[in-house]
Scaffold this motif. Structure first.
Motif, PDB file in Angstrom:
ATOM      1  N   ASP A   6       0.795  -1.274  -0.078  1.00 13.57           N
ATOM      2  CA  ASP A   6      -0.022  -0.113  -0.103  1.00 13.57           C
ATOM      3  C   ASP A   6       0.752   1.155  -0.074  1.00 13.57           C
ATOM      4  O   ASP A   6       0.517   2.125  -0.475  1.00 13.57           O
ATOM      5  CB  ASP A   6      -0.771   0.044   1.229  1.00 13.57           C
ATOM      6  CG  ASP A   6      -1.634   1.239   1.298  1.00 13.57           C
ATOM      7  OD1 ASP A   6      -2.366   1.664   0.069  1.00 13.57           O
ATOM      8  OD2 ASP A   6      -1.825   1.829   2.378  1.00 13.57           O
ATOM      9  N   ARG A   7       1.977   1.220   0.819  1.00 11.39           N
ATOM     10  CA  ARG A   7       2.741   2.369   0.785  1.00 11.39           C
ATOM     11  C   ARG A   7       3.409   2.475  -0.566  1.00 11.39           C
ATOM     12  O   ARG A   7       3.612   3.652  -1.071  1.00 11.39           O
ATOM     13  CB  ARG A   7       3.845   2.030   1.802  1.00 11.39           C
ATOM     14  CG  ARG A   7       5.078   3.052   1.808  1.00 11.39           C
ATOM     15  CD  ARG A   7       6.055   2.904   3.016  1.00 11.39           C
ATOM     16  NE  ARG A   7       7.035   1.871   2.485  1.00 11.39           N
ATOM     17  CZ  ARG A   7       7.851   1.470   3.453  1.00 11.39           C
ATOM     18  NH1 ARG A   7       7.839   1.687   4.905  1.00 11.39           N
ATOM     19  NH2 ARG A   7       8.858   0.759   3.061  1.00 11.39           N
ATOM     20  N   GLU A   8       3.968   1.393  -1.135  1.00  5.80           N
ATOM     21  CA  GLU A   8       4.670   1.577  -2.743  1.00  5.80           C
ATOM     22  C   GLU A   8       3.441   2.046  -3.375  1.00  5.80           C
ATOM     23  O   GLU A   8       3.901   3.027  -4.398  1.00  5.80           O
ATOM     24  CB  GLU A   8       5.025   0.201  -2.943  1.00  5.80           C
ATOM     25  CG  GLU A   8       6.370  -0.226  -2.440  1.00  5.80           C
ATOM     26  CD  GLU A   8       6.960  -1.311  -2.825  1.00  5.80           C
ATOM     27  OE1 GLU A   8       6.259  -2.071  -3.332  1.00  5.80           O
ATOM     28  OE2 GLU A   8       7.849  -1.864  -2.077  1.00  5.80           O
ATOM     29  N   ARG A   9       2.276   1.843  -3.506  1.00  5.37           N
ATOM     30  CA  ARG A   9       1.269   2.395  -4.434  1.00  5.37           C
ATOM     31  C   ARG A   9       1.006   3.959  -4.250  1.00  5.37           C
ATOM     32  O   ARG A   9       1.303   4.562  -5.092  1.00  5.37           O
ATOM     33  CB  ARG A   9       0.015   1.484  -4.094  1.00  5.37           C
ATOM     34  CG  ARG A   9      -1.133   2.098  -4.892  1.00  5.37           C
ATOM     35  CD  ARG A   9      -2.622   1.579  -4.622  1.00  5.37           C
ATOM     36  NE  ARG A   9      -3.188   1.797  -3.471  1.00  5.37           N
ATOM     37  CZ  ARG A   9      -3.651   3.161  -3.056  1.00  5.37           C
ATOM     38  NH1 ARG A   9      -3.852   3.827  -4.112  1.00  5.37           N
ATOM     39  NH2 ARG A   9      -4.124   3.336  -1.923  1.00  5.37           N
ATOM     40  N   ARG A  10       1.100   4.282  -2.874  1.00  2.34           N
ATOM     41  CA  ARG A  10       0.703   5.561  -2.558  1.00  2.34           C
ATOM     42  C   ARG A  10       2.160   6.554  -2.912  1.00  2.34           C
ATOM     43  O   ARG A  10       1.938   7.707  -3.296  1.00  2.34           O
ATOM     44  CB  ARG A  10       0.261   5.927  -1.199  1.00  2.34           C
ATOM     45  CG  ARG A  10      -1.223   5.438  -1.266  1.00  2.34           C
ATOM     46  CD  ARG A  10      -1.971   5.544   0.097  1.00  2.34           C
ATOM     47  NE  ARG A  10      -1.314   4.705   1.174  1.00  2.34           N
ATOM     48  CZ  ARG A  10      -0.292   4.957   2.138  1.00  2.34           C
ATOM     49  NH1 ARG A  10      -0.111   6.208   2.202  1.00  2.34           N
ATOM     50  NH2 ARG A  10       0.226   4.202   2.678  1.00  2.34           N
ATOM     51  N   THR A  11       3.219   6.075  -2.706  1.00  2.00           N
ATOM     52  CA  THR A  11       4.407   6.828  -2.848  1.00  2.00           C
ATOM     53  C   THR A  11       5.068   6.956  -4.194  1.00  2.00           C
ATOM     54  O   THR A  11       5.983   7.596  -4.384  1.00  2.00           O
ATOM     55  CB  THR A  11       5.447   6.437  -1.720  1.00  2.00           C
ATOM     56  OG1 THR A  11       5.932   4.952  -2.109  1.00  2.00           O
ATOM     57  CG2 THR A  11       5.090   6.833  -0.386  1.00  2.00           C
ATOM     58  N   ALA A  12       4.180   6.122  -4.804  1.00  2.00           N
ATOM     59  CA  ALA A  12       4.898   5.802  -6.683  1.00  2.00           C
ATOM     60  C   ALA A  12       5.145   7.240  -6.997  1.00  2.00           C
ATOM     61  O   ALA A  12       6.232   7.479  -7.722  1.00  2.00           O
ATOM     62  CB  ALA A  12       4.058   4.775  -7.537  1.00  2.00           C
ATOM     63  N   TRP A  13       4.092   7.959  -6.927  1.00  2.00           N
ATOM     64  CA  TRP A  13       4.403   9.703  -7.645  1.00  2.00           C
ATOM     65  C   TRP A  13       5.590  10.297  -6.958  1.00  2.00           C
ATOM     66  O   TRP A  13       6.441  11.044  -7.747  1.00  2.00           O
ATOM     67  CB  TRP A  13       3.339  10.173  -7.677  1.00  2.00           C
ATOM     68  CG  TRP A  13       2.719  10.700  -6.056  1.00  2.00           C
ATOM     69  CD1 TRP A  13       2.040  10.218  -5.564  1.00  2.00           C
ATOM     70  CD2 TRP A  13       3.281  11.851  -5.553  1.00  2.00           C
ATOM     71  NE1 TRP A  13       1.632  10.783  -4.154  1.00  2.00           N
ATOM     72  CE2 TRP A  13       2.724  11.930  -4.422  1.00  2.00           C
ATOM     73  CE3 TRP A  13       4.356  12.882  -6.080  1.00  2.00           C
ATOM     74  CZ2 TRP A  13       2.934  12.998  -3.426  1.00  2.00           C
ATOM     75  CZ3 TRP A  13       4.329  13.852  -5.080  1.00  2.00           C
ATOM     76  CH2 TRP A  13       3.817  14.130  -3.591  1.00  2.00           C
ATOM     77  N   PHE A  14       5.688  10.043  -5.890  1.00  2.00           N
ATOM     78  CA  PHE A  14       6.770  10.654  -5.102  1.00  2.00           C
ATOM     79  C   PHE A  14       8.285  10.377  -5.254  1.00  2.00           C
ATOM     80  O   PHE A  14       8.941  10.890  -5.464  1.00  2.00           O
ATOM     81  CB  PHE A  14       6.268  10.422  -3.439  1.00  2.00           C
ATOM     82  CG  PHE A  14       7.095  11.030  -2.192  1.00  2.00           C
ATOM     83  CD1 PHE A  14       7.027  12.364  -2.007  1.00  2.00           C
ATOM     84  CD2 PHE A  14       7.922  10.298  -1.644  1.00  2.00           C
ATOM     85  CE1 PHE A  14       7.758  13.004  -0.969  1.00  2.00           C
ATOM     86  CE2 PHE A  14       8.688  10.994  -0.559  1.00  2.00           C
ATOM     87  CZ  PHE A  14       8.725  12.197  -0.402  1.00  2.00           C
ATOM     88  N   SER A  15       8.222   8.920  -5.424  1.00  2.00           N
ATOM     89  CA  SER A  15       9.465   8.748  -5.604  1.00  2.00           C
ATOM     90  C   SER A  15       9.885   8.803  -7.113  1.00  2.00           C
ATOM     91  O   SER A  15      11.104   8.487  -7.625  1.00  2.00           O
ATOM     92  CB  SER A  15       9.366   7.102  -5.352  1.00  2.00           C
ATOM     93  OG  SER A  15       9.611   6.827  -3.990  1.00  2.00           O
ATOM     94  N   LYS A  16       9.056   9.359  -8.130  1.00  3.84           N
ATOM     95  CA  LYS A  16       9.571   9.839  -9.379  1.00  3.84           C
ATOM     96  C   LYS A  16       9.595  11.219  -9.408  1.00  3.84           C
ATOM     97  O   LYS A  16      10.478  11.618 -10.051  1.00  3.84           O
ATOM     98  CB  LYS A  16       8.317   9.448 -10.302  1.00  3.84           C
ATOM     99  CG  LYS A  16       7.997   8.032 -10.450  1.00  3.84           C
ATOM    100  CD  LYS A  16       7.338   7.910 -11.928  1.00  3.84           C
ATOM    101  CE  LYS A  16       7.106   6.606 -12.213  1.00  3.84           C
ATOM    102  NZ  LYS A  16       5.747   5.979 -11.598  1.00  3.84           N
ATOM    103  N   ASP A  17       8.930  12.005  -8.420  1.00  5.60           N
ATOM    104  CA  ASP A  17       9.037  13.382  -8.713  1.00  5.60           C
ATOM    105  C   ASP A  17      10.321  14.086  -8.332  1.00  5.60           C
ATOM    106  O   ASP A  17      10.845  14.974  -8.470  1.00  5.60           O
ATOM    107  CB  ASP A  17       7.904  14.199  -7.929  1.00  5.60           C
ATOM    108  CG  ASP A  17       6.504  13.924  -8.850  1.00  5.60           C
ATOM    109  OD1 ASP A  17       6.665  13.331 -10.159  1.00  5.60           O
ATOM    110  OD2 ASP A  17       5.270  14.381  -8.414  1.00  5.60           O
TER     111      ASP A  17
END
Ligand code: GLC
Length: 438
Positions: A6-17
């Motif tokens: 769940d954390r990976e799903r929600r942080t996906a954009w963050f770890s790209k930006d």
């Protein structure tokens, strides 16, 4: 879905930006000696509240700030909706100590959200768990409070439960009244004030019920010193979704004991203060920021870079200048930042690698004599281009390199004695398209 998925799903954009703007703004911009001035100088609450009577940021133009952040290559921004001083930049129904009650009469948070969203940036709220204004927050004898030694308050009772209700109510307002919020950045926990002391389980539940996709830092149980249970293989309910190193880049990124990557975001000031401090002239320069941003990305992390607006609402010109130069570099080299992370190849001696799938970005930060050696890349390069202009790099094995058979070499052109200089360049990025191994 388990907690990590769940954390990976929600942080996906963050770890790209990868790159965001931190904004520390509050009454402390008036004394201009940093956001801890109330504590540092032991200013009592009543005296400090005089700044409230003065507050009038007539130059506040968040559209300008948002355009600045965007030009700088930042993808999100986090504003101090309330710092430790307790002054609220938003229109809270639970206090009078808020911007709408000052001369300016504006909900500064709402304008921030509208402006940054309009520029396509994600928005985050910093919210201080500490509160040096609320009557039910411990003052005398607290570790940090401006009145911690104020004998006049000795023995004065306070009802911490009241404060917790206030805190939860305000978080509810912030999570309800401003549309979709991407990040909630709590600050911070300390002895006797961490996790369940904040009624943390309930607070997290509240936040998630109102903003199911939001990501949170870990300071509901942690602070700049310790990152809390996000560092473990079994994070608890207070862990948040990412760690918040402060003024430090983790030497090897962050992993749990079993080797799982922990999302992280390192925050940095541009001088040595978060809040406006015009006498602090220890300005960081754009070269440093660019190199350190690259370092964060090369270790799978983000950089959150702080600006400190004046009491009038201007981002100081020198900070704008730094952001401008950083932004120019990112405009040409953004592909080596966004969507990138740690490389499969170890750190090269002349700089750093970032990588995104089969694109390897060689950040050349040191001058070379002759072609640049890429250990371990022999036979792996399909093509190499300078990222800023698409200029073809020559891949070669110089005749003097027979002793180094695992190295591939790249150069600006022929002959192989051409050298990379760094006089004008901050970080020359070469985009290497990798061949499949084998
Ligand atoms: C600290 C300070 C604070 C600042 C924050 C940013 O913990 O309390 O003033 O807002 O770090 O990381």
């Amino acid at each position: 879905m388990n907690i990590i998925e769940d954390r990976e799903r929600r942080t996906a954009w963050f770890s790209k930006d990868r790159f965001g703007m931190f904004i520390h703004w509050g009454l402390y911009a008036i004394p201009g000696r940093g956001e801890w001035v109330q504590r540092d100088e032991q200013i009592n609450q009543d005296k400090y509240a005089e700044y409230f009577d003065e507050w009038n940021p007539t130059h506040y133009d968040p559209v300008k700030w948002a355009k600045m952040a965007k030009q700088a290559g930042m993808k999100y921004a986090i504003l101090t909706t309330k710092h430790h001083e307790g002054f609220c930049l938003f229109d809270s129904a639970y206090t009078d100590y808020k911007s709408t009650n000052t001369k300016c009469g504006r909900d500064l948070v709402r304008e921030f959200v509208d402006a940054f969203r309009a520029e396509g940036l994600k928005v985050g709220f910093y919210y201080s768990l500490l509160d040096w204004h609320h009557p039910d927050y411990p003052a005398y004898g607290d570790m940090y409070h401006g009145d911690r030694n104020n004998k006049a308050l000795m023995g004065k009772t306070h009802n911490f439960e009241n404060y917790l209700t206030y805190l939860h109510n305000q978080v509810r307002e912030l999570m309800t009244n401003y549309g979709k919020i991407d990040i909630l950045w709590f600050d911070f926990s300390y002895k006797g004030h961490m996790g369940e002391d904040w009624h943390g389980t309930e607070l997290v539940k509240l936040v998630k019920s109102l903003q199911p996709d939001i990501i949170m830092n870990g300071r509901l149980e942690a602070n700049g010193e310790n990152y809390g249970s996000v560092m473990t293989d079994e994070p608890n309910v207070f862990s948040g979704d990412f760690a918040s190193p402060e003024m430090i880049i983790p030497p090897a990124g962050l992993q749990t004991p079993s080797g799982m990557d922990v999302p992280w975001e390192a925050c940095f000031t541009l001088n040595n203060n978060w809040g406006y401090a015009p006498n602090d002239k220890q300005h960081k320069n754009p070269r440093q920021i660019i190199k350190k941003l690259v370092e964060c990305v090369s270790k799978n992390g983000n950089m959150l870079l702080n600006v400190s607006p004046t009491a009038k609402g201007d981002i100081p010109q020198w900070q704008q200048d730094v952001l401008g130069t950083v932004g120019n570099w990112i405009r040409d080299n953004g592909d080596s930042i966004y969507g990138c992370g740690r490389s499969e190849f170890p750190k090269p001696e002349w700089g750093r690698y970032t990588q995104n799938g089969n694109k390897l970005y060689a950040h050349i930060m040191e001058e070379s004599i002759g072609a640049v050696a890429l250990p371990g890349l022999k036979g792996r390069i399909e093509k190499a281009r300078r990222l800023s202009d698409g200029f073809e790099m020559v891949t070669m094995t110089p005749w003097v390199a027979k002793e180094f058979p695992d190295c591939e070499f790249i150069n600006y052109g022929l002959p192989e004695y051409f050298s990379f200089t760094t006089d004008e360049e901050i970080d020359t990025v070469i985009e290497i398209t990798l061949k499949e191994e084998g």
